[in-house]
Design a protein around this motif. Structure first.
Motif, PDB file in Angstrom:
ATOM      1  N   LEU A 178      -0.410   9.927   4.456  1.00 29.71           N
ATOM      2  CA  LEU A 178      -1.527   9.534   3.601  1.00 29.71           C
ATOM      3  C   LEU A 178      -1.274   8.127   3.077  1.00 29.71           C
ATOM      4  CD1 LEU A 178      -1.526  12.830   1.578  1.00 29.71           C
ATOM      5  CD2 LEU A 178      -3.418  12.082   3.047  1.00 29.71           C
ATOM      6  N   SER A 179      -2.329   7.323   2.984  1.00 28.78           N
ATOM      7  CA  SER A 179      -2.222   5.976   2.416  1.00 28.78           C
ATOM      8  C   SER A 179      -3.211   5.834   1.272  1.00 28.78           C
ATOM      9  CB  SER A 179      -2.508   4.905   3.468  1.00 28.78           C
ATOM     10  OG  SER A 179      -1.567   4.984   4.510  1.00 28.78           O
ATOM     11  N   GLU A 180      -2.780   5.111   0.241  1.00 36.12           N
ATOM     12  CA  GLU A 180      -3.569   4.914  -0.973  1.00 36.12           C
ATOM     13  C   GLU A 180      -3.775   3.433  -1.225  1.00 36.12           C
ATOM     14  OE1 GLU A 180      -2.808   5.334  -5.783  1.00 36.12           O
ATOM     15  OE2 GLU A 180      -1.636   6.578  -4.434  1.00 36.12           O
ATOM     16  N   GLU A 181      -4.959   3.102  -1.744  1.00 37.92           N
ATOM     17  CA  GLU A 181      -5.228   1.741  -2.178  1.00 37.92           C
ATOM     18  C   GLU A 181      -6.168   1.807  -3.375  1.00 37.92           C
ATOM     19  OE1 GLU A 181      -5.685  -1.708   0.678  1.00 37.92           O
ATOM     20  OE2 GLU A 181      -7.763  -1.406   0.048  1.00 37.92           O
ATOM     21  N   ASP A 182      -5.838   1.115  -4.429  1.00 40.64           N
ATOM     22  CA  ASP A 182      -6.662   1.058  -5.641  1.00 40.64           C
ATOM     23  C   ASP A 182      -7.017   2.449  -6.176  1.00 40.64           C
ATOM     24  OD1 ASP A 182      -6.657  -1.746  -5.579  1.00 40.64           O
ATOM     25  OD2 ASP A 182      -8.416  -1.783  -4.252  1.00 40.64           O
ATOM     26  N   GLY A 183      -6.061   3.365  -6.134  1.00 40.96           N
ATOM     27  CA  GLY A 183      -6.263   4.688  -6.704  1.00 40.96           C
ATOM     28  C   GLY A 183      -7.126   5.620  -5.881  1.00 40.96           C
ATOM     29  N   LYS A 184      -7.278   5.322  -4.578  1.00 41.04           N
ATOM     30  CA  LYS A 184      -8.081   6.170  -3.686  1.00 41.04           C
ATOM     31  C   LYS A 184      -7.355   6.333  -2.357  1.00 41.04           C
ATOM     32  CE  LYS A 184     -12.326   4.570  -5.769  1.00 41.04           C
ATOM     33  NZ  LYS A 184     -13.480   3.717  -5.646  1.00 41.04           N
ATOM     34  N   ILE A 185      -7.558   7.483  -1.718  1.00 32.65           N
ATOM     35  CA  ILE A 185      -7.000   7.720  -0.387  1.00 32.65           C
ATOM     36  C   ILE A 185      -7.848   6.938   0.612  1.00 32.65           C
ATOM     37  CG2 ILE A 185      -6.503   9.449   1.403  1.00 32.65           C
ATOM     38  CD1 ILE A 185      -4.785   9.849  -1.089  1.00 32.65           C
ATOM     39  N   GLU A 217       5.884   8.075  -3.846  1.00 35.01           N
ATOM     40  CA  GLU A 217       5.284   9.260  -4.460  1.00 35.01           C
ATOM     41  C   GLU A 217       4.442   8.878  -5.678  1.00 35.01           C
ATOM     42  OE1 GLU A 217       7.972  12.482  -5.181  1.00 35.01           O
ATOM     43  OE2 GLU A 217       8.197  12.867  -3.041  1.00 35.01           O
ATOM     44  N   THR A 218       3.223   8.394  -5.431  1.00 33.68           N
ATOM     45  CA  THR A 218       2.310   8.129  -6.539  1.00 33.68           C
ATOM     46  C   THR A 218       1.698   9.462  -6.980  1.00 33.68           C
ATOM     47  OG1 THR A 218       0.321   7.850  -5.209  1.00 33.68           O
ATOM     48  CG2 THR A 218       1.728   5.888  -5.506  1.00 33.68           C
ATOM     49  N   PRO A 219       1.163   9.538  -8.198  1.00 31.40           N
ATOM     50  CA  PRO A 219       0.512  10.780  -8.624  1.00 31.40           C
ATOM     51  C   PRO A 219      -0.604  11.216  -7.672  1.00 31.40           C
ATOM     52  CG  PRO A 219       0.900   9.380 -10.527  1.00 31.40           C
ATOM     53  CD  PRO A 219       1.256   8.566  -9.308  1.00 31.40           C
ATOM     54  N   LEU A 220      -1.437  10.271  -7.212  1.00 34.33           N
ATOM     55  CA  LEU A 220      -2.530  10.614  -6.304  1.00 34.33           C
ATOM     56  C   LEU A 220      -2.004  11.159  -4.977  1.00 34.33           C
ATOM     57  CD1 LEU A 220      -5.549  10.639  -5.527  1.00 34.33           C
ATOM     58  CD2 LEU A 220      -5.240   8.277  -4.730  1.00 34.33           C
ATOM     59  N   LEU A 221      -1.027  10.475  -4.385  1.00 31.95           N
ATOM     60  CA  LEU A 221      -0.494  10.930  -3.095  1.00 31.95           C
ATOM     61  C   LEU A 221       0.197  12.284  -3.232  1.00 31.95           C
ATOM     62  CD1 LEU A 221       0.799   7.567  -1.582  1.00 31.95           C
ATOM     63  CD2 LEU A 221      -1.265   8.855  -0.940  1.00 31.95           C
ATOM     64  N   CYS A 222       0.876  12.525  -4.338  1.00 27.29           N
ATOM     65  CA  CYS A 222       1.512  13.834  -4.556  1.00 27.29           C
ATOM     66  C   CYS A 222       0.461  14.932  -4.703  1.00 27.29           C
ATOM     67  CB  CYS A 222       2.428  13.787  -5.778  1.00 27.29           C
ATOM     68  SG  CYS A 222       3.937  12.839  -5.494  1.00 27.29           S
ATOM     69  N   MET A 277       0.850  -1.168   0.000  1.00 27.93           N
ATOM     70  CA  MET A 277       0.000   0.000   0.000  1.00 27.93           C
ATOM     71  C   MET A 277       0.898   1.234   0.000  1.00 27.93           C
ATOM     72  SD  MET A 277      -2.661   1.344   2.969  1.00 27.93           S
ATOM     73  CE  MET A 277      -2.589  -0.229   3.728  1.00 27.93           C
ATOM     74  N   PRO A 278       0.808   2.069  -1.035  1.00 21.00           N
ATOM     75  CA  PRO A 278       1.629   3.281  -1.076  1.00 21.00           C
ATOM     76  C   PRO A 278       1.264   4.258   0.038  1.00 21.00           C
ATOM     77  CG  PRO A 278       0.719   2.776  -3.244  1.00 21.00           C
ATOM     78  CD  PRO A 278       0.049   1.868  -2.256  1.00 21.00           C
ATOM     79  N   GLN A 279       2.300   4.838   0.634  1.00 19.22           N
ATOM     80  CA  GLN A 279       2.132   5.854   1.669  1.00 19.22           C
ATOM     81  C   GLN A 279       3.053   7.018   1.356  1.00 19.22           C
ATOM     82  OE1 GLN A 279       3.172   3.693   5.290  1.00 19.22           O
ATOM     83  NE2 GLN A 279       1.006   3.726   5.858  1.00 19.22           N
ATOM     84  N   LEU A 280       2.607   8.205   1.778  1.00 18.22           N
ATOM     85  CA  LEU A 280       3.432   9.393   1.624  1.00 18.22           C
ATOM     86  C   LEU A 280       3.205  10.285   2.830  1.00 18.22           C
ATOM     87  CD1 LEU A 280       5.403  10.914  -0.249  1.00 18.22           C
ATOM     88  CD2 LEU A 280       3.400  12.020  -1.278  1.00 18.22           C
ATOM     89  N   PRO A 335     -10.674  17.320  -3.641  1.00 19.33           N
ATOM     90  CA  PRO A 335     -11.191  16.925  -4.950  1.00 19.33           C
ATOM     91  C   PRO A 335     -10.818  15.506  -5.411  1.00 19.33           C
ATOM     92  CG  PRO A 335      -9.186  18.180  -5.237  1.00 19.33           C
ATOM     93  CD  PRO A 335      -9.443  18.111  -3.749  1.00 19.33           C
ATOM     94  N   LEU A 336     -10.054  14.792  -4.620  1.00 19.30           N
ATOM     95  CA  LEU A 336      -9.541  13.494  -5.059  1.00 19.30           C
ATOM     96  C   LEU A 336     -10.364  12.351  -4.451  1.00 19.30           C
ATOM     97  CD1 LEU A 336      -5.790  14.432  -4.642  1.00 19.30           C
ATOM     98  CD2 LEU A 336      -7.117  14.394  -6.764  1.00 19.30           C
ATOM     99  N   PRO A 337     -10.293  11.158  -5.045  1.00 18.83           N
ATOM    100  CA  PRO A 337     -11.129  10.049  -4.575  1.00 18.83           C
ATOM    101  C   PRO A 337     -10.710   9.533  -3.194  1.00 18.83           C
ATOM    102  CG  PRO A 337      -9.686   9.317  -6.364  1.00 18.83           C
ATOM    103  CD  PRO A 337      -9.503  10.801  -6.224  1.00 18.83           C
ATOM    104  N   LEU A 338     -11.727   9.309  -2.376  1.00 18.76           N
ATOM    105  CA  LEU A 338     -11.543   8.773  -1.032  1.00 18.76           C
ATOM    106  C   LEU A 338     -12.288   7.442  -0.931  1.00 18.76           C
ATOM    107  CD1 LEU A 338     -12.350  12.022   1.019  1.00 18.76           C
ATOM    108  CD2 LEU A 338     -10.090  11.129   0.447  1.00 18.76           C
ATOM    109  N   ASP A 339     -11.754   6.529  -0.137  1.00 17.35           N
ATOM    110  CA  ASP A 339     -12.427   5.255   0.090  1.00 17.35           C
ATOM    111  C   ASP A 339     -12.138   4.771   1.507  1.00 17.35           C
ATOM    112  OD1 ASP A 339     -13.953   2.997  -0.381  1.00 17.35           O
ATOM    113  OD2 ASP A 339     -12.346   1.917  -1.420  1.00 17.35           O
ATOM    114  N   PRO A 340     -12.754   5.430   2.505  1.00 13.34           N
ATOM    115  CA  PRO A 340     -12.503   5.021   3.890  1.00 13.34           C
ATOM    116  C   PRO A 340     -13.152   3.669   4.194  1.00 13.34           C
ATOM    117  CG  PRO A 340     -14.242   6.661   3.807  1.00 13.34           C
ATOM    118  CD  PRO A 340     -13.718   6.517   2.407  1.00 13.34           C
TER     119      PRO A 340
END
Length: 154
Positions: free
Chosen positions: A15-22, A35-40, A1-4, A60-65
């Motif tokens: 911040l943590s990302e999974e499947d293109g969502k925070i 440093e994924t595009p979404l996390l940046c 899971m990418p983190q930044l 404005p970015l996708p979230l998936d809690p």
């Protein structure tokens, strides 16, 4: 899971990302840094938000809690509270359904604070709690940053 991770006025946050969502925002510096595009983009938005919440607008970015259907309903309602405004646990319970206590529990379990602005929910006669490392002091700081009127906090 990418983190930044990034430095914020409240200390380091990750911040943590999974499947293109925070999926989470945690207090502290994460072990892995990617440093994924979404996390940046999320980091850039947060930097701008900490500088000027009003001009940053809503996230404005996708979230998936991760959470139950009820929790997700509460978290969606939190995203509708404008910058600089607050609502009470009771008012949110009336709007969504449920009790102020169940709303408070869902708000307290928000895995993406700041981006899902749980700090904008206050008690009828006080601030209520907050999950940040600084607790209610962090909540009061965030509300002051946004120029919100809120119950006295010493």
């Amino acid at each position: 899971m990418p983190q930044l991770s990034l430095h914020s006025p409240l200390g380091p946050i990750t911040l943590s990302e999974e499947d293109g969502k925070i999926i989470s925002l945690d207090w502290g510096w994460g072990r892995d840094q990617t440093e994924t595009p979404l996390l940046c983009q999320a980091r850039e938005w947060l930097d701008n938000w900490f500088d000027d919440p009003e001009s940053a607008g809503s996230f404005p970015l996708p979230l998936d809690p991760y959470g139950t259907a009820y929790q997700k309903k509460i978290w969606a309602a939190l995203q509708e509270i404008p910058v600089g405004e607050t609502t009470t646990y009771g008012e949110l319970a009336e709007k969504i359904g449920g009790s102020p206590q169940s709303v408070g529990q869902a708000v307290g379990r928000n895995p993406i604070p700041i981006l899902i602005p749980c700090h904008r929910v206050v008690g009828a006669s006080g601030l209520g709690g907050y999950s940040g490392d600084g607790g209610v002091d962090d909540k009061a700081w965030l509300l002051r940053l946004e120029g919100a009127k809120f119950p006295h906090h010493s």
